[in-house]
Scaffold this motif. Structure first.
Motif, PDB file in Angstrom:
ATOM      1  N   ALA A  47      48.870  31.303  45.652  1.00 16.60           N
ATOM      2  CA  ALA A  47      49.920  32.323  45.572  1.00 16.60           C
ATOM      3  C   ALA A  47      49.373  33.686  45.979  1.00 16.60           C
ATOM      4  N   LEU A  48      48.243  34.005  45.437  1.00 16.90           N
ATOM      5  CA  LEU A  48      47.647  35.313  45.692  1.00 16.90           C
ATOM      6  C   LEU A  48      47.367  35.531  47.172  1.00 16.90           C
ATOM      7  N   PHE A  49      46.914  34.491  47.834  1.00 17.32           N
ATOM      8  CA  PHE A  49      46.589  34.589  49.255  1.00 17.32           C
ATOM      9  C   PHE A  49      47.753  34.171  50.144  1.00 17.32           C
ATOM     10  N   GLU A  50      48.872  33.858  49.528  1.00 14.75           N
ATOM     11  CA  GLU A  50      50.049  33.416  50.302  1.00 14.75           C
ATOM     12  C   GLU A  50      49.658  32.283  51.233  1.00 14.75           C
ATOM     13  N   ALA A  51      48.921  31.353  50.704  1.00 17.45           N
ATOM     14  CA  ALA A  51      48.358  30.278  51.522  1.00 17.45           C
ATOM     15  C   ALA A  51      48.540  28.953  50.790  1.00 17.45           C
ATOM     16  N   PRO A  52      49.719  28.380  50.866  1.00 14.56           N
ATOM     17  CA  PRO A  52      50.014  27.191  50.057  1.00 14.56           C
ATOM     18  C   PRO A  52      49.185  25.970  50.417  1.00 14.56           C
ATOM     19  N   GLN A  53      48.580  25.972  51.593  1.00 10.83           N
ATOM     20  CA  GLN A  53      47.774  24.815  51.989  1.00 10.83           C
ATOM     21  C   GLN A  53      46.302  24.990  51.647  1.00 10.83           C
ATOM     22  N   ALA A  54      45.944  26.155  51.191  1.00 16.03           N
ATOM     23  CA  ALA A  54      44.518  26.433  50.989  1.00 16.03           C
ATOM     24  C   ALA A  54      43.908  25.470  49.981  1.00 16.03           C
ATOM     25  N   GLU A  55      42.634  25.156  50.207  1.00 17.36           N
ATOM     26  CA  GLU A  55      41.887  24.387  49.227  1.00 17.36           C
ATOM     27  C   GLU A  55      40.822  25.290  48.624  1.00 17.36           C
ATOM     28  N   VAL A  56      40.596  25.118  47.343  1.00 19.44           N
ATOM     29  CA  VAL A  56      39.711  26.022  46.609  1.00 19.44           C
ATOM     30  C   VAL A  56      38.664  25.209  45.857  1.00 19.44           C
ATOM     31  N   PHE A  57      37.417  25.646  45.968  1.00 21.62           N
ATOM     32  CA  PHE A  57      36.339  24.987  45.241  1.00 21.62           C
ATOM     33  C   PHE A  57      35.425  26.040  44.639  1.00 21.62           C
ATOM     34  N   LEU A  58      34.845  25.696  43.496  1.00 26.23           N
ATOM     35  CA  LEU A  58      33.995  26.658  42.798  1.00 26.23           C
ATOM     36  C   LEU A  58      32.531  26.235  42.861  1.00 26.23           C
ATOM     37  N   VAL A  59      31.683  27.230  42.963  1.00 26.32           N
ATOM     38  CA  VAL A  59      30.243  27.020  42.785  1.00 26.32           C
ATOM     39  C   VAL A  59      29.707  28.201  41.986  1.00 26.32           C
ATOM     40  N   ALA A  60      28.455  28.104  41.593  1.00 30.87           N
ATOM     41  CA  ALA A  60      27.930  29.088  40.646  1.00 30.87           C
ATOM     42  C   ALA A  60      27.182  30.247  41.294  1.00 30.87           C
ATOM     43  N   THR A  61      26.854  30.132  42.572  1.00 30.46           N
ATOM     44  CA  THR A  61      26.128  31.234  43.220  1.00 30.46           C
ATOM     45  C   THR A  61      26.718  31.530  44.593  1.00 30.46           C
ATOM     46  N   GLY A  62      26.503  32.757  45.014  1.00 29.84           N
ATOM     47  CA  GLY A  62      26.979  33.167  46.324  1.00 29.84           C
ATOM     48  C   GLY A  62      26.233  32.477  47.459  1.00 29.84           C
ATOM     49  N   SER A  63      24.949  32.254  47.275  1.00 35.79           N
ATOM     50  CA  SER A  63      24.197  31.560  48.317  1.00 35.79           C
ATOM     51  C   SER A  63      24.724  30.154  48.517  1.00 35.79           C
ATOM     52  N   GLY A 109      18.086  26.356  47.857  1.00 35.31           N
ATOM     53  CA  GLY A 109      19.166  25.436  47.514  1.00 35.31           C
ATOM     54  C   GLY A 109      20.364  26.133  46.896  1.00 35.31           C
ATOM     55  N   GLY A 110      20.283  27.458  46.754  1.00 34.90           N
ATOM     56  CA  GLY A 110      21.395  28.200  46.148  1.00 34.90           C
ATOM     57  C   GLY A 110      21.457  28.020  44.646  1.00 34.90           C
ATOM     58  N   HIS A 111      20.338  27.691  44.038  1.00 30.59           N
ATOM     59  CA  HIS A 111      20.337  27.399  42.607  1.00 30.59           C
ATOM     60  C   HIS A 111      19.631  28.447  41.763  1.00 30.59           C
ATOM     61  N   LEU A 112      19.387  29.608  42.322  1.00 30.78           N
ATOM     62  CA  LEU A 112      18.811  30.678  41.512  1.00 30.78           C
ATOM     63  C   LEU A 112      19.941  31.617  41.111  1.00 30.78           C
ATOM     64  N   PRO A 113      20.365  31.589  39.869  1.00 29.63           N
ATOM     65  CA  PRO A 113      21.510  32.399  39.452  1.00 29.63           C
ATOM     66  C   PRO A 113      21.138  33.875  39.386  1.00 29.63           C
ATOM     67  N   SER A 114      22.005  34.724  39.879  1.00 30.83           N
ATOM     68  CA  SER A 114      21.716  36.152  39.783  1.00 30.83           C
ATOM     69  C   SER A 114      21.831  36.607  38.324  1.00 30.83           C
ATOM     70  N   LYS A 115      22.919  36.253  37.679  1.00 32.10           N
ATOM     71  CA  LYS A 115      23.057  36.638  36.266  1.00 32.10           C
ATOM     72  C   LYS A 115      22.431  35.543  35.396  1.00 32.10           C
ATOM     73  N   HIS A 116      21.162  35.449  35.563  1.00 31.80           N
ATOM     74  CA  HIS A 116      20.377  34.362  34.990  1.00 31.80           C
ATOM     75  C   HIS A 116      20.390  34.387  33.454  1.00 31.80           C
ATOM     76  N   ARG A 117      20.584  35.562  32.890  1.00 27.11           N
ATOM     77  CA  ARG A 117      20.516  35.669  31.420  1.00 27.11           C
ATOM     78  C   ARG A 117      21.497  34.729  30.718  1.00 27.11           C
ATOM     79  N   TYR A 118      22.610  34.437  31.375  1.00 26.80           N
ATOM     80  CA  TYR A 118      23.591  33.583  30.708  1.00 26.80           C
ATOM     81  C   TYR A 118      23.097  32.145  30.600  1.00 26.80           C
ATOM     82  N   LEU A 119      22.208  31.777  31.458  1.00 29.24           N
ATOM     83  CA  LEU A 119      21.589  30.454  31.315  1.00 29.24           C
ATOM     84  C   LEU A 119      20.476  30.500  30.277  1.00 29.24           C
ATOM     85  N   SER A 120      19.607  31.481  30.394  1.00 34.03           N
ATOM     86  CA  SER A 120      18.447  31.495  29.500  1.00 34.03           C
ATOM     87  C   SER A 120      18.855  31.757  28.050  1.00 34.03           C
ATOM     88  N   ALA A 121      19.866  32.593  27.869  1.00 39.56           N
ATOM     89  CA  ALA A 121      20.302  32.865  26.498  1.00 39.56           C
ATOM     90  C   ALA A 121      20.881  31.610  25.852  1.00 39.56           C
TER      91      ALA A 121
END
Lengths: 357, 357, 357, 357
Positions: C45-61, D232-244
């Motif tokens: 909804a936010l991106f006005e993109a009804p076909q978009a697929e979204v996946f989460l990961v924990a780091t930007g790299s 591998g993209g597995h070094l968290p920037s906000k690492h404290r939330y893991l270590s805590a």
């Protein structure tokens, strides 16, 4: 008039004869042939390096990429010139074999890395900081991709910088013989004595069918290399056909004679181009880069001359003078050189005197 | 008495002659030679596959690994027999080229995958579940590593299972010619008509110096393959020496004649072993696995016979009868076969009658 | 006085509350949680993109490298700025995930790729020539690593060049929210409507514990991405803790409010630095690069101010004025900003008037 | 009735509290937080291993794959059980991170590698022969994927075989705490003292949001691991939330208490299943595999019980009794266990006495 590449040439009869000799009977595969034993001895003697380990592969890209992978981890930087063969012409083979190392450009004129530029890049490499690719190795090409040549003292200077940072030095010697005879030094002088840790000694461009020797001056990486070679599909089962070729090539300094001829032909070409073309770089051996008017190209093309435009991405549609890369080989004839020069010169003469057109 | 491998043999004179012919003059590199054009046409005609694309490499491991990588993603499973060459003898080349695909064993006797076992493995493969490696492709070897042979109908049955699951079928044909003449079918029958999507056509083990052709019956993967080949360091610059060899090999059915001879020698060996050794698998072509008493080995070794122990990890220290792998080739002589048999038989006669010792 | 990075900040209470809420009871793992379903709807909804697929990961790299690998083959070039995070700060993660793609620099001032430079690089890329790495994709960062901002029209211009060459466009949006509120456009305007094919939407630097969303505007790559994510070890089993965080972050425009605050603090800092420091680049959001006299650094360090020297490889041993990278976040306080400015200004005042020392 | 996996459970309040505490103020990222310093000390003390190095990642697949890659080269074999998580459930993550190592099965009942089988596989591994993948490392899982447990003496026996061949031993401890409290030994006893070289200490399945610690008892690989983790993209920037989180989990033996509860619940389940189901393997901790009549499944499903069918590829369409994997966690309640048992038992009672239907 074949100046497209030294790899468009064939092989001398001595190589064909060596293959025929090697074809007698049965031989154990994968390097366990007697030619390989003799070759190893020959190279150790020639390079004055009794500890050296020698392995053969069929292409220069394989030699370079496997050598790099043996020294540089996946998270390493391989410092090279932006025009280096490993950077430009191997479709990413070093990245593939290393598991994703980063080829990092070091500046320098005429295709040669500058030691000060290398020192500066290394000083800023953030070694030990986990966010950044780590310094891995330094790679030179001699002759360079500009046809220029590193002198022994230039290699030494670069090796000193590399070693001061703990980095090994790789020498892509696809045209090593051409460099060697031009420099007039020993094989040891141009390699380990100057600080080279691993040499890819090119045979293919200088009279072999497809044989390159990887020479490790420190044998520590030898077993890893062999596993990488096998895993890369580069361990030939009928290995004798590679070892017999290169052994014959090293006999009686054939390899040096072939290179001398190629260099001489390039010298003749260079001399003849004077006044008709703009030479881009100081000639180091058997390769020239030159620019001349479009009309000269037209005449040469009509006459069947073969050469690549330069730079790589140049096209006949480009406006203005177009550059050419001219490479001579052991089989280049003076007739071909002279006919090339005559064709180009006549064109220019005509161009300069339209009344004669 | 050379039975270690068909790759210990040399090449017929016709191949040397072809190299000498191909050595004339200059030729553009990297596959742009006229021999390659002729070869492509020849293979298309031979396989009745006008759309097929053909590429050459110098080793069988390269052919297999590159072919697999063109079809199987890094997260794919390559279904093969646990004894498959790609699984056992390539130091992980398929894993390297695919970026880490998983070679997954499918059961079957005598080195041949069983179609029902394949169907069962695929039924349990959890396709579409992200935690598991996904089905990628099926790979056969013909002749197999046990020296047995898939019939056309067996290949067809496996192809049907593979294709029913959307998987391509790869045929490692290091000994394709041996299988073909033994099966007595056409090249098309044993490949695309049976459902093979890509064939690695082996030349090295059957009379070439080091040439393998990868034949894509569907050209969709051709460009990707070429990039992978270059990136793997497997695109020869002086390509003509590969294409000229294999072209000469295909002329006048030379390749089939060579294979017929190798098979006949294995047949003669098999017949002579009867009563003196235990043959492990039905002979499919030019390879035998057999077991006989230790004393026979001792006599053969003393006489200079060459062969590998079997299985791979067997050693002379193993107790009891020791197995041998015996491979014949185009250059095996009846004299060698007969001398081998006589040596073994005499030994056994002596062994069975100690009084004669 | 914490200006080292926006990732040194914590998370707002709303995020902690969301975690506590999400902690109730049991939830199926690996993305099959109800928060993820809601999040997918919310982002579409936010991106006005009804076909978009979204996946989460924990780091930007991980987000960047996985997104790149989904689009760029191992033999591909990823065109980016030489200062791009994917090039400089991820220890080669894109090379690792792609299997060795080549990050290729495109010139441009202030950290932004220039469309004409991109066009030129692509024109010279030798597409279709097997010796060279092939054009793969284009990657932008917004905000850039120089703290500047691509406008919507600049992104559009680059996307047009990329798409004209058949290349997908990746947007590294580690500071996407900061860019968005500064640009004052919609999320759709800055992404798919401008030609972005895949967005890495950064949450970690803007108030989350470690959550990044990869948004594919074309879902064709969704399944491949999921396999790559799992294979990369980036599919969290207790996925709800990621989805609940980012869902709460998007509610009531919290993410935009947080970014607005960070930007405002950087603006305040910028205004206060006037006359005391040299600002390097036009400020695009919440990041500044500035240079001031050594004495100012000494005073700030003594007062406990935290920031990175700039450029990366700068050290306190460098002669002359030293640069600093200053980053504000949602939790930066005006007090901290003002104290920073006062400390720096007093120092400068003192320096300019030694009598006051 | 949540028995699908221990990763469907949440986290104890103590973990939420730890996150809230850790959320105060600013903290340097990437592991340079004070919680990590304390954690390192804590783990060294707990494992009586003052030299150990400790690193955190967010998933078990990342922990395992990175640990394996730190020890096993691309051409190495990783010896594991055919049911190992690294073999079956990580979509090839070990192959990806190692660059294509080969996971090689070692036989053994109930999910446990047999030391004799390991010795035999290693004896036949053809070490030093270039054609074959080389022995790389040994990997165990404790608890195993069958829910069984390696005793300390069993680990010791396997470590001795591994070390005798120069191979390091990896322990996948996704359920290490469950194994530890069941075995009733110290953390040192189950790891380095038994010969474990690297432990992946799982927190996620035992009460954390997504935190796993990789513990190297020999720090030699620590730097390489850190580079691989970052890459591998597995070094968290906000690492404290893991270590805590993990620090709080280790305080006051919380982690052991959580595991004890989970095990006790599995014990209660096991006791109650007696007479109603066929238990497949000896219970090692908090996981059970059992088979019961279809009617029991129908009743449980109707009542909303959650569990996975077993084996992985089982479906409701399979004929006959269907297996189930039942996993308990720190948050499993006796009420849920008893309701499960009652539901199943009633069903069976009904089934056994149709008149009551």
């Amino acid at each position: 008039m074949h100046f497209a590449s030294d790899n468009t040439s064939g092989v001398p009869d001595a190589i064909l004869d060596a293959l025929r000799d090697a074809n007698q009977g049965f031989a154990m595969g994968y390097g366990a042939d007697r030619y390989m034993d003799a070759l190893r001895d020959r190279i150790r003697a020639l390079f004055e390096a009794p500890q050296a380990e020698v392995f053969l592969v069929a292409t220069g890209s394989a030699a370079n990429a496997l050598a790099c992978a043996s020294f540089c981890p996946p998270w390493g930087a391989i410092y090279c010139h932006r025009l280096a063969h490993i950077e430009v012409d191997e479709c990413g083979a070093p990245e593939f074999y290393t598991g994703g190392a980063k080829l990092t450009h070091v500046a320098g004129d005429t295709g040669k890395i500058d030691p000060e530029a290398l020192a500066q890049v290394l000083a800023q490499a953030c070694k030990g900081v986990v966010h950044h690719v780590q310094p891995g190795m330094v790679s030179l090409t001699n002759l360079t991709e500009c046809g220029t040549r590193y002198s022994v003292s230039e290699i030494t200077a670069l090796a000193q910088v590399a070693h001061a940072h703990g980095l090994p030095l790789h020498l892509d010697g696809a045209r090593f013989a051409n460099a060697l005879v031009a420099e007039g030094c020993t094989a040891a002088d141009m390699t380990w004595r100057a600080g080279v840790d691993v040499l890819c000694l090119g045979g293919t461009k200088n009279g072999l069918m497809g044989v390159e020797a990887v020479v490790f001056f420190d044998p520590a990486k030898a077993w890893e290399f062999q596993l990488r070679r096998k895993r890369g599909g580069h361990l030939p089962s009928k290995h004798r056909y590679l070892s017999a070729q290169i052994l014959a090539w090293l006999e009686n300094d054939l390899w040096l004679d072939l290179a001398r001829h190629a260099n001489a032909m390039a010298g003749r070409l260079e001399a003849g181009l004077a006044g008709h073309a703009q030479i881009a770089y100081p000639r180091g051996g058997n390769m020239l880069f030159a620019t001349w008017p479009r009309a000269g190209h037209d005449r040469l093309q009509a006459a069947g001359a073969e050469y690549y435009l330069w730079p790589d991405h140049a096209t006949w549609d480009d406006p203005g003078p177009i550059g050419a890369r001219l490479v001579t080989s052991w089989s280049t004839t003076t007739e071909d050189v002279d006919r090339f020069l005559t064709t180009l010169a006549r064109e220019n003469a005509l161009a300069s005197d339209p009344a004669l057109g």
